[in-house]
Design a protein around this motif. Sequence first.
Motif, PDB file in Angstrom:
ATOM      1  N   LEU A  29       1.071  -1.308   0.085  1.00 23.68           N
ATOM      2  CA  LEU A  29       0.101  -0.091   0.052  1.00 23.68           C
ATOM      3  C   LEU A  29       1.529   1.424  -0.381  1.00 23.68           C
ATOM      4  CD1 LEU A  29      -2.963  -0.498   2.202  1.00 23.68           C
ATOM      5  CD2 LEU A  29      -3.076  -0.772   0.100  1.00 23.68           C
ATOM      6  N   GLY A  30       1.807   1.512   0.154  1.00 21.57           N
ATOM      7  CA  GLY A  30       3.509   2.342  -0.301  1.00 21.57           C
ATOM      8  C   GLY A  30       2.771   3.236   1.331  1.00 21.57           C
ATOM      9  N   ARG A  31       3.075   4.307   1.267  1.00 22.04           N
ATOM     10  CA  ARG A  31       2.715   5.163   2.335  1.00 22.04           C
ATOM     11  C   ARG A  31       1.459   6.049   2.293  1.00 22.04           C
ATOM     12  NH1 ARG A  31       7.620   6.860   4.201  1.00 22.04           N
ATOM     13  NH2 ARG A  31       8.991   6.360   2.720  1.00 22.04           N
ATOM     14  N   ALA A  32       0.550   5.205   1.912  1.00 20.29           N
ATOM     15  CA  ALA A  32      -0.975   6.140   1.897  1.00 20.29           C
ATOM     16  C   ALA A  32      -1.392   5.891   2.952  1.00 20.29           C
ATOM     17  CB  ALA A  32      -1.797   5.524   0.297  1.00 20.29           C
ATOM     18  N   GLY A  33      -2.696   7.067   3.178  1.00 16.13           N
ATOM     19  CA  GLY A  33      -3.080   7.300   4.347  1.00 16.13           C
ATOM     20  C   GLY A  33      -1.766   7.278   5.503  1.00 16.13           C
ATOM     21  N   ARG A  34      -1.185   6.448   6.070  1.00 22.37           N
ATOM     22  CA  ARG A  34      -0.352   6.073   7.151  1.00 22.37           C
ATOM     23  C   ARG A  34       1.162   6.119   6.915  1.00 22.37           C
ATOM     24  NH1 ARG A  34      -1.569   1.721   9.605  1.00 22.37           N
ATOM     25  NH2 ARG A  34      -2.722   1.680   8.082  1.00 22.37           N
ATOM     26  N   CYS A  74       7.729  -3.821   4.783  1.00 27.40           N
ATOM     27  CA  CYS A  74       7.976  -2.524   5.090  1.00 27.40           C
ATOM     28  C   CYS A  74       6.462  -3.104   6.626  1.00 27.40           C
ATOM     29  CB  CYS A  74       6.898  -1.896   4.736  1.00 27.40           C
ATOM     30  SG  CYS A  74       5.372  -1.769   4.330  1.00 27.40           S
ATOM     31  N   SER A  75       6.524  -4.221   6.521  1.00 27.94           N
ATOM     32  CA  SER A  75       5.657  -5.456   7.250  1.00 27.94           C
ATOM     33  C   SER A  75       3.913  -4.414   7.395  1.00 27.94           C
ATOM     34  CB  SER A  75       5.842  -5.101   8.505  1.00 27.94           C
ATOM     35  OG  SER A  75       7.652  -5.731   8.957  1.00 27.94           O
ATOM     36  N   ARG A  76       3.701  -3.917   6.283  1.00 23.41           N
ATOM     37  CA  ARG A  76       2.806  -3.108   6.285  1.00 23.41           C
ATOM     38  C   ARG A  76       1.758  -4.468   5.480  1.00 23.41           C
ATOM     39  NH1 ARG A  76       0.623   2.735   4.333  1.00 23.41           N
ATOM     40  NH2 ARG A  76      -1.985   2.375   4.858  1.00 23.41           N
ATOM     41  N   GLU A  77       0.411  -4.425   6.299  1.00 25.48           N
ATOM     42  CA  GLU A  77      -0.346  -5.205   5.964  1.00 25.48           C
ATOM     43  C   GLU A  77      -0.894  -4.522   4.465  1.00 25.48           C
ATOM     44  OE1 GLU A  77      -3.548  -7.416   7.351  1.00 25.48           O
ATOM     45  OE2 GLU A  77      -2.710  -8.777   8.134  1.00 25.48           O
ATOM     46  N   SER A  78      -1.518  -5.455   3.098  1.00 25.25           N
ATOM     47  CA  SER A  78      -2.106  -5.115   2.321  1.00 25.25           C
ATOM     48  C   SER A  78      -2.884  -6.217   1.577  1.00 25.25           C
ATOM     49  CB  SER A  78      -0.865  -5.013   0.774  1.00 25.25           C
ATOM     50  OG  SER A  78      -1.775  -4.510   0.067  1.00 25.25           O
ATOM     51  N   GLY A  79      -4.714  -5.772   1.137  1.00 24.98           N
ATOM     52  CA  GLY A  79      -5.140  -6.165   0.579  1.00 24.98           C
ATOM     53  C   GLY A  79      -5.787  -6.317  -0.475  1.00 24.98           C
TER      54      GLY A  79
END
Length: 372
Positions: A29-34, A74-79
């Motif tokens: 999701l990259g930096r979108a939002g947070r 980056c460990s961010r979750e993405s759907g």
Amino acid sequence: MRARAKKDAVTCPYCFAVIARQQIAYRCLGRAGRGVGCDPVLDKELAGYLGTQAGAVLPPVFTGRGARSQCPACSRESGRRVCPECHHELAPAYCDTPGRIVALVGAKNAGKSTYIAVLLHELRNRVGNELETSLVACDDRTIERYKRDFARPLFEQERLLPTTPSAATAPREPLVYLLSRRVKGRFGSRTEALTLVLFDTAGEDLRSRDVRDLHLKYLEAADAIIFLADPLELTDGAQESEPLDVLARVTEPLAQRQGGRIRVPVAVALTKIDALPLPRQSALHRSRTRSGALDADDRESVDAQVRALLHDWGAGDLDRYLDQHYEEYGLFGLSALGAMPREDKVGPGGVRPYRVEDPLLWLLHRFGMLDA
Ligand SMILES: Nc1nc2c(ncn2[C@@H]2O[C@H](COP(=O)(O)OP(=O)(O)OP(=O)(O)O)[C@@H](O)[C@H]2O)c(=O)[nH]1
Ligand SMILES: [Mg+2]
Ligand SMILES: [Zn+2]
Ligand SMILES: [Zn+2]
């Protein structure tokens, strides 16, 4: 022939790769939002598919499992799901219920662009209400392009659509829609879908063998084909039939690959029916009764009527060709505009289509999504 999509495989409606469900990839999701997330980089696969780097600088693609997965960088979750081959985004609805792919082809000036514009409009409105179907665009570009290239000129400005540029000069991207419907079965109801993959092909492309090969993957992935033909090309007694010529160019490679008659159902529709001098009692002029089902009697009489017209015009070879090469074909007559256009504008009564949905109703029935 391509192995029929199994429950655990999905065909990418953009590049037509057949992907095992577990192989559907993710995009970070990259930096979108947070704050935290990967930076955008050039996605070579996507740029290759799009034929340009514009729109292909995005956060990276990674593999994982489940509806959502954690980006290893980056460990961010993405759907956000993407095709592992071309990296095009795949709509969640499409991943859940990948529909049968319906392809649309026809000769130059057959009325393809107009048909696409009007069919989608009808599915959104009148026909969608009647059949209780829902139509969802599978990506943002489909929404933008439908508005810009089809809906705005034809419905708002009431202008005829320009000739579609050849794929050799303009990038070729399909409009992808999921047409879904709740179907009642013996064990409760389920959602079934058709994926309308509409390449607005330039008629001229199907004439040249080279560029036609570009479309071959598309046709091979198709579970059904809608073939549009301009009846005025068939009536003028030309010794060289453009519609038959194009049909043959589409059919030959498919027949070669699978041997024997082609099992993919083909709906052959004469467009511009409004321009034909037909007897008043013609089934083609009778409006279909809106019953939310396929009217089998009506279907039969339209099929018979179009067949009779073809034979009257000395275009019986089209009918014979279809019979020789396809196990199942239906003949249709429709009008996207409903009346003769004047110069570059639609007729004074606006766009008043009739029977544009008939080929789809037949296919929906054929695929067990609509009662007769
Ligand atoms: N009378 C009548 N004419 C139509 C209808 N649909 C299309 N036409 C005419 O046919 C022309 C070509 O239609 P298009 O939809 O642009 O055809 P196409 O197959 O996309 O053509 P290319 O993009 O050049 O391959 C239009 O400009 C109209 O003049 C219809 O329903 N009725
Ligand atoms: Mg066109
Ligand atoms: Zn793909
Ligand atoms: Zn990341």
